[in-house]
Enzyme design. Structure first.
Site, PDB file in Angstrom:
ATOM      1  N   GLY A  12     -34.136  44.197  12.887  1.00 53.05           N
ATOM      2  CA  GLY A  12     -33.882  44.924  14.450  1.00 53.05           C
ATOM      3  C   GLY A  12     -34.826  43.787  15.297  1.00 53.05           C
ATOM      4  O   GLY A  12     -35.203  44.498  16.515  1.00 53.05           O
ATOM      5  N   THR A  13     -34.973  42.524  14.964  1.00 57.13           N
ATOM      6  CA  THR A  13     -35.822  41.864  16.185  1.00 57.13           C
ATOM      7  C   THR A  13     -35.076  41.372  17.291  1.00 57.13           C
ATOM      8  O   THR A  13     -35.558  41.277  18.416  1.00 57.13           O
ATOM      9  CB  THR A  13     -36.317  40.423  15.482  1.00 57.13           C
ATOM     10  OG1 THR A  13     -35.172  39.500  15.137  1.00 57.13           O
ATOM     11  CG2 THR A  13     -37.300  40.492  14.492  1.00 57.13           C
ATOM     12  N   ASN A  14     -33.719  41.320  17.324  1.00 55.38           N
ATOM     13  CA  ASN A  14     -32.658  41.204  18.187  1.00 55.38           C
ATOM     14  C   ASN A  14     -32.518  42.394  19.189  1.00 55.38           C
ATOM     15  O   ASN A  14     -32.767  42.473  20.499  1.00 55.38           O
ATOM     16  CB  ASN A  14     -31.458  40.932  17.997  1.00 55.38           C
ATOM     17  CG  ASN A  14     -31.117  39.213  17.733  1.00 55.38           C
ATOM     18  OD1 ASN A  14     -31.176  38.542  18.547  1.00 55.38           O
ATOM     19  ND2 ASN A  14     -31.123  38.856  16.286  1.00 55.38           N
ATOM     20  N   ILE A  86     -18.370  46.289   8.896  1.00 51.57           N
ATOM     21  CA  ILE A  86     -16.934  45.928   9.450  1.00 51.57           C
ATOM     22  C   ILE A  86     -16.495  47.077  10.242  1.00 51.57           C
ATOM     23  O   ILE A  86     -16.175  48.060   9.554  1.00 51.57           O
ATOM     24  CB  ILE A  86     -15.844  45.320   8.592  1.00 51.57           C
ATOM     25  CG1 ILE A  86     -16.603  43.929   7.451  1.00 51.57           C
ATOM     26  CG2 ILE A  86     -14.839  44.738   9.229  1.00 51.57           C
ATOM     27  CD1 ILE A  86     -17.075  43.002   8.512  1.00 51.57           C
ATOM     28  N   LEU A  87     -16.277  47.061  11.636  1.00 53.48           N
ATOM     29  CA  LEU A  87     -15.589  48.157  12.271  1.00 53.48           C
ATOM     30  C   LEU A  87     -14.339  47.934  12.125  1.00 53.48           C
ATOM     31  O   LEU A  87     -13.736  47.174  11.893  1.00 53.48           O
ATOM     32  CB  LEU A  87     -15.926  48.098  13.763  1.00 53.48           C
ATOM     33  CG  LEU A  87     -17.413  48.160  14.129  1.00 53.48           C
ATOM     34  CD1 LEU A  87     -17.854  47.953  15.547  1.00 53.48           C
ATOM     35  CD2 LEU A  87     -18.116  49.601  13.694  1.00 53.48           C
ATOM     36  N   ASN A 101     -21.059  40.584  19.602  1.00 57.74           N
ATOM     37  CA  ASN A 101     -21.627  40.488  18.051  1.00 57.74           C
ATOM     38  C   ASN A 101     -22.509  39.219  18.386  1.00 57.74           C
ATOM     39  O   ASN A 101     -22.115  38.374  18.995  1.00 57.74           O
ATOM     40  CB  ASN A 101     -20.712  40.517  16.832  1.00 57.74           C
ATOM     41  CG  ASN A 101     -21.434  40.200  15.718  1.00 57.74           C
ATOM     42  OD1 ASN A 101     -22.392  40.723  15.428  1.00 57.74           O
ATOM     43  ND2 ASN A 101     -20.873  39.033  15.100  1.00 57.74           N
ATOM     44  N   HIS A 103     -23.865  36.090  15.922  1.00 60.75           N
ATOM     45  CA  HIS A 103     -23.808  35.544  14.610  1.00 60.75           C
ATOM     46  C   HIS A 103     -24.626  34.275  14.456  1.00 60.75           C
ATOM     47  O   HIS A 103     -24.685  33.515  15.619  1.00 60.75           O
ATOM     48  CB  HIS A 103     -22.086  34.920  14.544  1.00 60.75           C
ATOM     49  CG  HIS A 103     -21.913  34.599  13.292  1.00 60.75           C
ATOM     50  ND1 HIS A 103     -21.568  35.466  12.166  1.00 60.75           N
ATOM     51  CD2 HIS A 103     -21.921  33.163  12.692  1.00 60.75           C
ATOM     52  CE1 HIS A 103     -21.525  34.667  11.106  1.00 60.75           C
ATOM     53  NE2 HIS A 103     -21.462  33.492  11.565  1.00 60.75           N
TER      54      HIS A 103
END
Ligand code: GAR
Length: 188
Positions: A12-14, A86-87, A101, A103
């Site tokens: 969770g650094t982003n 994957i949603l 998202n 990537h």
């Protein structure tokens, strides 16, 4: 005030970067109303530390259905910040233009099924590519196929390893993710 929901699977650094950018005003007029993880991960602790409502929804077939049930109605943007499930197609279609998202490579290269986290950096290192980078894109039902919002590249060093590349790519992510979020929120 725009409401953001952040989906995570890892460290969770982003997520932390987004929290910090909201606090500093780099992402203005927004708040994270909820953080949702699809597995136990340190990112949930980061959410807790920041005083953000957070939930764990077990990954698997019913994830999107369960997510829809707890997603606040006033959600303006869903941000996938190191999210590995994957949603499903219906969810992606319902929220078209409202899910983004990040990537860890230069899409459309090194995207698709199985291309996440260190797998991506390992594949890049084993390829003849001289550059990698990060991409923020809209999420559609095709994995890593949605329209690109922002992308930034970096040079791969002579003795680069997957680990050192991951570190460099993360720095680029911290730079472009807040910018991309601002761009999308401006239009929402
Ligand atoms: C990031 O590098 C992100 O690009 C990647 O996971 C990492 C999460 O790091 N996402 C994917 O691979 C999605 N396909 P973080 O948990 O420290 O933000």
């Amino acid at each position: 005030m725009k409401n953001i929901v952040v989906l995570i699977s890892g460290s969770g650094t982003n997520l932390q970067r987004i929290v910090d950018c909201i606090a500093s005003g780099e992402i203005p007029d927004a708040k994270i109303s909820m953080v949702i993880a699809d597995r136990e991960c340190f990112g949930l602790q980061r959410a807790e530390n920041a005083g953000i409502q957070n939930y764990l929804i077990k990954r698997g077939k019913s994830f999107s259905e369960n997510l829809k049930k707890i997603l606040p109605e006033n959600t303006d943007l869903i941000v996938l910040a190191g999210f590995l499930s994957i949603l499903d197609k219906e969810f992606c279609e319902n929220f078209r233009g409202k899910i983004i998202n990040i990537h860890p490579a230069l899409l459309p290269k090194f995207g698709g099924k199985g291309m996440w986290g260190m797998n991506v950096h390992q594949a890049v290192i084993e390829s003849p590519e001289k550059q990698s980078g990060a991409t923020v894109h809209f999420v559609t039902s095709g994995i890593d196929e949605g329209e690109i919002i922002l992308q930034k590249s970096l040079e791969i060093g002579e003795n680069e390893t997957a680990e050192s590349l991951a570190e460099k790519v993360h720095q680029i992510e911290y730079e472009i993710f807040p910018k991309a979020i601002n761009l999308v929120l401006m239009d929402s």
